[in-house]
Structure formats: structure tokens, C-alpha cells
Design a protein around this motif. Structure first.
Motif: not given
Length: 915
Positions: A78-82, A126-131, A574-575, A580-583
Motif C-alpha cells: 500500500m502507498f499512503i501519503d508517500g 486501512v485508515n485514510v486521512a481526510a482528502h 499498516k501505519p 494487523t491483518d493476516v492473510l
């Protein structure tokens, strides 16, 4: 903090989602790409989804995709905020500890393991910040399997909203050239959104639907597309040895010769007809079998066995697939009825016996089992069953197991298939189950080679190299390492049997195509993929230290190449502050967790689900229906019965084979004495504990019959001294005589009178010719022609002559002479057959009348005498029996034993379904 769940479903079955649908203004999937590259049948697929949170508050974005079951996930990030967050493949135990720790801290960790027919599910959030935006990337790899002359790359899209930048790009490169390519599936109807290009060895498929098309296509709407896209292709087959790719010391060999002569086959279908197969399952099985029989070639030989706690043969031996035989077999199929419990061991062993007894040089033998439950009668220990089957088959032919539904122990079937060079396949309970059955048969319908051995001089670390059979439209794939990367010393060849000939495929002028440095890793990964798959199969067949060794090897390779397999899991990082997710890769043997779990059930369980209600079971035996107030008998109904010999519920009398029934002898026979077998004239009534009719709405309870009315018939086996005698209870249908070297067979149906005899004797002397003898007349059937005879004139039909006299009927068929005697007792007439002349090859006779005299030794023990037969000691009782094989029957003393003891095999072996 306000949180909402955003769901994105990219691949998968059309499963309804539990959570509420997202609102368009809250979020936006602004880009959704699927990029799949296929080279030499090995597909690497990258799914990229970009999502923007349009809200002024953080949102939890859920990423959900479904991928082919045959694939291994190899990368997730995952790519989140760089910032990049990578999934890590770990041993399952280690990942499980991490998951358990997250749960203990109160975090919402999740294990994903949803299974559909051909796809399985991956989900994380995943939790994504506003905008802010998030990009999900998932990579999986699979080796496409050739089936019925084609490869299929499956893509299913359900993004839950129209996507402005929606693209599917498929690129295929095959060095031998692409023979054809097309696109099918529901989404293929958007033809103006699909572009296909094909140039020699390369092909491209582009699927770029507009937002409007995503709303208006079939199955689409305001929430976007909901359908699948399947790319279908095959390659050219110019070289018989096939395609061999090499790279950096690794090779992959695809072998699929097409211009071979088909070889005839011997096939036996072993079909479960136990009570749990009731309703649509048994109907669909009949439909599929009729289609399959129609597809048999005339030079094929086939056999049909249905089973519950007993076996029912259409024919005891395999017969040619002539039109007459096929028509008669379809009639047998039409009469398959659900009943009883499940004796898988006996059924599969009988199927193996039939194939082993058929000696046809140049034919390929196949055994196919269809069942929907666990073994619940006879031998029920699955390890014992597997050992018995393995010994009976002895690597001579493959066993294919089809598990109907999710109540079946699929792991048991899978292991048994793998141990015998076959595969297991689940048949899903759906409207197309008959097509699934027929589709599987088509895959194995045309054998081209048997005993295939792939030989590689200068090769090492090879995947599987021995294959029992090669079928038209399939493909054999082998991968390995080239010793010291010395391609010049690497010599591949294939040795096999084609009909009666030994054939060899080799090409001394073969030049191996190197993929170059770009694809080095891919060839190596094909080898790793195949090796892990086959190690997992091998692990299933082993136990103890050997199993642990194979498991360790598979685990090490899975970790090295980053494959999510049944031994590994992917931990999704994750951030900070996120769960924690496990597949875990799901197992085929488990039902989909997203569906309500089915109630625990086996064929002999005390209650079975039927249309949401409980169907009760009853004690097996001969039931006398309770009379209604007006004197009429209560209508009958059929249900699953508890197997004779099982312990009775508290407060109920014992059963046959148990003490407790006043006035009845001890064990008289085997589980063939089931209520379903003893009363074929009508269905059995079901009573509750007070003698009233039990209905579907009754609460679960143990049921018992009002009256038990046994009808016992005593048989004599004459020996060198005191004869043996045994009892058969009920109006059973018995195999009296059958010669494996000729078509002659004799069956008889017992009456329902105590100490009586047979109501009819049927003599078969060809597929469509038989003579029926009853107490009043002789009926001759030749094809569609039927004639009735009551006089004493000789009757000739085929090679059989029948002469009726005052108290007997004399039947002569070549060197066999049979006399059917007419007796009368207490005003009731009955028949009794007796052999007067045996053929020279009597050693090949089967049936009660064909048994040789039993040799026994009397052993004097306190308090009484025992008999020693074949080194086993049995309890006996001195009794008497009437010898009805003589016109004026005398009463003889005899040793009374159980039927199984006297016959030295289960009585079930002598039971037939039809006369």
C-alpha cells in the motif's frame, strides 16, 4: 472519530456483502487497473486500485479482491501519503501468533479465507486521512491449466461504482505461436469496449469500458460492473516433444501431443445413493450419468455400481458400450433411488475388482467415485479405507473422487485420489451440478497415452515425471534444473504406452529457447510454483517424519519465493496505530466462511436438514405400519435408517446382531438387513415413541417401530460332514449364480414368509433376453417381445431350454443344468433352485449356488463346539434345516452360523438391486 467502511470488490463470485454500500460523495475509486502477463502459460497478474477519501474526516477504506484458487499471492503493498507499506510472507504459525497478539490487544485484526468455486478472497483495510489517497497493489501468480484443448485466464470485476480510469490489459506471449484467442464471460458482451490483437506468437486483450458503459451493461447499474471476463486461447502443437524453455539453469517442459490415436477405456462409475443424496443431487446425478453414457465410444467398456450400506450392480462385470447395453444402463440409472447409509470402502473396492477382472490389452482403466458424505457403515476408519483402496488398485489405474457439496470429507477424498494417481474435484450444489459432473468426465473421456514417463538426462531437482495417463486436450508440465547449466548435455525424452505399443518422443535436433536475462526469474518461479504444489500434495499422502520433512521443504520454498500457500500467511503491515491483518490461503476442504455453516452431518447422523426442518431417523427392521382408526394402514414414507449393528438408543431393544429381541436368534447376517432393502414394495412408515406418525414438524427424538416381524429363510451348505446352515432375513434379492466366462446369471427374490423360499427366479442369458419363473407361470422376454407359458411344452429361447413338469422346472443352458423346485407349505407356494450339473470352469462361478463346499474343523471347547474355518474360530449352534433342493425335502441337522461365516464374505456381496 467518525469512521466508515469503504468496500472495493474487484475479483470474485457474485457474493452479497454485509456492510452498507459506500456513498459516491464519500470516496472515489479514481483508477482501477488489472495488468496480466502470460508467458509460456505462466500468468503474473497485478491489480492496482487507487482510492481518494473525499471527506473532511478520516475513513477506513476496505480493499477486497478475489483471485483464482490455483494462484499464489506473491506480493501486496500500500502507498499512503508517500509512504510504502509492504506485506510480508511468514510461516503460518508465526503469522498466527502475530494475529492472536493483535486480537488480545483489542485490535480488529482479520483472517481472510473465503472460497468460491474457482476464486478465493483477499481483504484488508486501512485508515485514510481526510482528502488523502491510498494505492493498493496485489500481485499473484498461477500456471494456467490446459483443459479440453484451451487455457483460460479468468477476470471478474465488481468495483462497486463506475470508475473513470478502468482498464484491463492482458498480454500473452507463446514461443510456439498462438493458435486462437477469444474472450468470453458476461463482460465480453461489451464488445465495443474490448480490443483483441493477435500476431503470431503474441496477443493483446484490452478492456476499457467508459463510465457510462459500466452503468448500462448487462448486470451493471449505478454501482458499476458486475461480471467476468475470461481470455481463452491455445498454442500451436508443431513438435511432438512439446515446448522446452530454459533460462539460467532452469527449464520448463510443456508436453501435449495432439495427433495421437485415442485408446479405448474401461471405466467404472461408483455412485453414492445414500439418503443424503436425496432431492436435486440424485436427480442431477441421473441426468449427468445419462449424458456420460451417451458419450461413451463403442469400443469402451463400462460398469455401474450404486451404493449405500449395500452394493447394487447394473452388471457384475464390465460390458461393451453397445447401444443396447447403453440403453439398458440408462434404465438402471433412471431407477437410482436415495436410501440408507454409506459404505465407501466396499463400493470402491468392488469398482477396483471389476476393473482388475477386465483384461483388455491396450485399454486405459479409470475408476470414478461420486459421494456426498463420510463413510458411515462397513469400514468407517478413513485410514483403513485408504489403505484398502491403495492395495486394491496397486497403481494400475487412477481413482477420481468427486465430492458433492460441503458435507463431504474432501480431504479424505483428495488424499485417496492422490494416493491412486488421480485427483479430487468438488461438485457444487447448484443448478448446474449435472454440467459440472459431465464436464469433469469430458476431461478424462479420451485417453491418448498411459504410463507416461518424462526422462531428462542432465536434469535434476525435477518436478513430477511419472503420469498414469495423458488425456486429449490436457497437458503435462515438468520443470527442473539443468545440471551445471550445461544445455548441450541436457537430453529430454518421453516414453509412454499408446494402446499396445511402446512409443518414445524425442528430438535429437532440439534447440532449447533461452528466455534471456529478462525472464530468468519467471522460469525459476515456474519451477518453484510446481514444486510447492506437488510437495503440498505429497504431504497430504504421508504421515509422521516423512510428512514433516516434505512440509519443511515446501515451507522453505514458499518463504523463499514469497508464495502465500497453506503453510504460509501474509502479514499486512499498516501505519502506526492500525490493526494487523493476516492473510491465510484457504483450504478447498472447507466451506466458505461467508455462507452460514452447514449443520454437522454424516449419512448416519440422527437428524438431517431438509428444507429447514429436521428429518427423523428410525430403527431399521421390518416395520408393520400401525392401522388407522378406519382399519387402513398408515401411508409409508422413506427416511434414513440407523445401521443394523449400531448400539440402540437408551430404552430401545437391541437390533439384529445384538441381544435383546425376545424370541429371535442372535446375529443372522450382515448390514444388508436394512429396512430399505427388506421392503421394496413401498416406503417405510416412520413412527414416534407412541406409535403415531412422525412428521417433519416433530421435535427430534428416537423413533421405534410398533412391531418387528422378521421373516427368516434358512440355507444349507453341504460339506464333507455335518452341513452348515445360515439364515437370510426378509424378502431379499439374491445373486444365485453367475459365470464370469459367459453371460449366464441367475437371481432370485425371497418371499416374506417365515421359513419360506423364493417367489421368482430370473435367468439371464444375454443382455436383453431372460426367463422368469414364478409359482404360476414362466415368462420369456426377448428384447421387446414377451411370452407367457403355463403348459408343459418345452420352451427354447436363445441357447436356453426350459421344460416345466408337475413340481419342477428344468433349465438347461449348454453344460449347465438348473432345476427349480416348487414346494408348498401351509397353503403357500414357493420356489427353490438347485444345481444339477456344473460346467468344467466352475471355479469362475459366483453366487450362493456356485459356492464350493466349505472345509471346517470342529474344535471342542467348553462349554460347546466351535468351528475352525480358514484359521478362524467361530461360535456355532447345533440346529436343523429343511433341504428344499430335493423334491421331497428332508430335515437335516446342521451347524447354524452367521451368513458371513458360512459364505466367507459379507452377505451384501450376494445382494442384487434388480432381478
Amino acid at each position: 472519530m467518525e469512521r466508515a467502511v469503504v468496500q472495493i470488490t474487484l475479483f470474485g463470485l457474485l457474493l452479497s456483502l454485509v456492510s452498507a454500500q459506500p456513498i459516491k460523495s464519500d470516496w472515489d475509486i479514481y483508477s482501477f487497473h488489472i495488468n496480466s502477463t502470460v508467458t509460456s502459460r505462466y500468468a503474473t497478474t497485478l491489480i492496482t486500485s487507487r482510492v481518494a477519501n473525499r471527506m473532511d474526516v478520516p475513513k477506513e477504506i476496505e480493499f477486497q479482491v478475489r483471485i483464482p484458487k490455483n494462484a499464489f499471492i506473491s506480493k501486496f503493498r500500500m502507498f499512503i501519503d508517500g509512504q510504502e507499506y509492504n506485506g510480508t510472507v511468514k510461516a503460518k504459525e508465526e503469522a498466527q501468533q502475530q494475529y492472536t497478539g493483535a486480537v488480545s490487544r483489542g485490535e480488529s485484526a482479520g483472517i481472510v479465507s473465503s472460497v468460491g468455486r474457482t476464486l478465493e478472497e483477499f481483504k484488508t483495510s486501512v485508515n485514510v486521512a481526510a482528502h488523502k489517497k491510498v494505492t493498493f497493489e496485489l500481485t499473484y501468480e498461477e500456471l494456467l491449466k490446459r483443459t479440453l484443448g484451451k487455457y483460460e485466464l479468468q477476470i471478474h470485476a465488481r468495483p462497486m461504482q463506475p470508475v473513470k480510469d478502468f482498464k484491463v490489459d492482458v498480454y500473452i506471449h507463446e514461443k510456439s505461436g498462438i493458435n486462437f484467442i477469444n474472450v468470453k464471460g458476461g463482460l465480453s458482451k461489451m464488445a465495443n469496449a474490448i480490443t483483441t490483437q493477435h500476431v503470431d506468437k503474441q496477443a493483446w486483450v484490452y478492456f476499457y469500458p467508459t463510465e457510462d458503459q459500466q452503468k448500462t451493461c448487462e448486470g451493471c447499474g449505478a454501482q458499476g460492473m458486475n461480471g467476468d471476463l475470461v481470455v481463452v486461447y491455445d498454442v500451436n502443437r508443431g513438435v511432438k516433444l512439446g515446448d522446452i524453455m530454459t533460462s539460467d539453469g532452469y527449464f520448463v517442459h510443456h508436453f501435449a501431443p495432439s495427433d495421437l490415436t485415442r485408446i479405448p477405456k474401461n471405466v467404472v462409475f461408483v455412485i453414492d445413493q445414500s439418503g443424503s443424496m436425496s432431492g436435486r443431487k440424485i436427480q442431477q446425478t441421473r441426468i449427468a450419468l445419462r449424458h456420460i453414457l451417451s458419450d461413451l465410444a463403442e469400443d469402451d467398456f463400462f460398469g455401474l455400481i450404486t451404493f449405500d450400506s449395500m452394493l447394487f450392480h447394473w452388471k457384475r462385470e464390465l460390458v461393451q458400450a453397445s447401444q443396447t447395453n447403453l440403453d439398458n444402463a440408462k434404465k438402471f440409472v433412471n431407477n437410482i433411488r436415495d436410501r440408507g447409509t454409506t459404505d465407501i470402502n466396499k463400493a470402491v473396492l468392488e469398482g477396483a475388482r471389476m476393473l482388475n477382472a477386465t483384461s483388455r490389452e491396450g485399454a486405459a482403466s479409470i475408476l470414478i467415485l461420486l459421494t456426498d458424505g463420510d463413510p458411515t457403515s462397513g469400514v468407517t476408519n478413513i485410514e483403513t479405507i485408504q489403505a484398502n483402496v491403495r492395495k486394491a488398485i496397486a497403481d494400475k489405474f487412477p481413482l477420481y473422487c468427486l465430492g458433492f457439496g460441503f458435507d463431504v470429507n474432501f480431504e479424505f477424498l483428495e488424499k485417496m485420489s492422490l494416493q491412486n494417481n488421480g485427483v479430487a474435484r468438488r461438485i457444487y450444489e447448484d443448478s448446474d451440478a449435472d454440467l459440472q459432473l459431465k464436464g469433469f468426465y469430458e476431461e478424462v473421456a479420451t485417453p491418448l497415452l498411459t504410463d507416461v514417463t518424462m526422462v531428462y538426462m542432465g536434469g535434476t531437482n525435477l518436478t513430477q515425471t511419472n503420469f498414469s495417463q495423458y488425456y486429449n486436450g490436457s497437458e503435462i508440465v515438468v520443470a527442473g534444473l539443468i545440471t551445471d547449466n550445461n544445455v548441450e548435455a541436457f537430453v529430454p525424452q518421453v516414453v509412454a504406452i499408446s494402446g499396445t505399443k511402446r512409443v518414445m518422443f524425442s528430438d535429437t535436433n532440439t534447440t532449447f529457447e533461452s528466455t534471456g536475462t529478462v525472464s530468468d526469474v519467471r522460469i525459476q518461479r515456474v519451477w518453484a510454483y510446481l514444486t510447492v504444489k506437488q510437495l503440498l500434495e505429497k504431504q497430504l499422502q504421508l504421515s509422521g517424519a516423512e510428512q514433516e520433512k516434505v512440509k519443511k521443504e515446501a515451507l522453505e520454498l514458499s518463504l523463499k519465493y514469497g508464495f502465500v500457500t497453506p503453510l504460509t500467511s501474509m502479514v499486512v503491515t499498516k501505519p502506526p496505530g492500525e490493526s494487523t491483518d493476516v492473510l491465510h490461503k484457504p483450504k478447498e476442504g472447507k466451506a466458505p466462511p461467508l455462507l452460514p455453516p452447514p449443520p454437522p452431518r454424516s449419512h448416519g447422523s440422527s437428524a438431517t436438514r431438509k428444507q429447514g426442518k429436521l428429518m427423523h431417523h428410525f430403527v431399521q427392521g421390518h416395520l408393520r405400519p400401525q392401522a388407522l382408526p378406519d382399519g387402513r394402514a398408515r401411508p409409508g414414507r422413506k427416511g434414513q435408517g440407523r445401521q443394523i449393528g449400531q448400539a440402540a438408543p437408551p430404552g430401545l431393544p437391541g437390533q439384529i446382531g445384538q441381544a435383546g429381541l425376545p424370541g429371535l436368534p442372535g446375529q443372522s447376517s450382515s448390514p444388508s438387513l436394512s429396512v430399505d432393502h427388506l421392503s421394496r414394495a413401498g416406503d417405510m412408515s416412520m413412527f414416534n415413541a407412541y406409535g403415531s406418525m412422525a412428521t417433519d414438524d416433530d421435535v427430534p427424538q428416537f423413533l421405534m417401530p410398533i412391531a418387528y416381524v422378521p421373516s427368516s429363510h434358512r440355507f444349507l451348505l453341504k460339506t464333507q460332514s455335518l452341513p452348515l446352515c445360515f439364515d437370510v432375513t426378509g424378502d431379499a434379492r439374491l445373486k444365485l449364480l453367475h459365470y464370469s466366462s459367459r453371460e449366464l446369471s441367475v437371481n432370485g427374490e425371497l418371499d416374506s414368509s417365515a421359513n419360506g423360499g423364493f417367489t421368482k427366479i430370473v435367468i439371464h442369458f444375454s443382455a436383453d433376453q431372460h426367463v422368469e419363473i414364478n409359482t404360476s407361470e414362466i415368462i420369456v422376454r426377448e428384447g421387446n417381445k414377451t411370452s407367457h407359458h403355463t403348459g408343459e411344452d418345452p420352451i427354447t429361447a436363445g441357447g436356453v431350454t426350459v421344460i416345466k413338469r408337475n413340481k419342477e422346472v428344468d433349465v438347461a443352458a449348454g453344460d449347465v443344468r438348473l432345476v427349480v423346485l416348487l414346494h408348498e407349505k401351509d397353503g403357500m407356494k414357493f420356489l427353490w433352485p438347485a444345481i444339477r450339473q456344473q460346467p468344467a470352469d466352475n471355479a469362475y462361478a459366483h453366487g450362493i449356488l456356485g459356492l464350493n463346499a466349505t472345509v471346517y474343523e470342529e474344535v471342542q471347547q467348553s462349554p460347546g463346539t466351535k468351528l475352525k474355518i480358514n484359521d478362524q474360530v467361530f461360535d456355532v449352534t447345533r440346529s436343523s434345516a429343511v433341504d428344499y433342493s430335493i423334491a421331497s425335502p428332508p430335515t437335516l441337522e446342521c451347524w447354524l452360523v452367521s451368513a458371513a461365516t458360512a459364505l466367507q464374505r459379507p452377505l451384501d456381496d450376494f445382494i442384487v438391486m434388480q432381478l
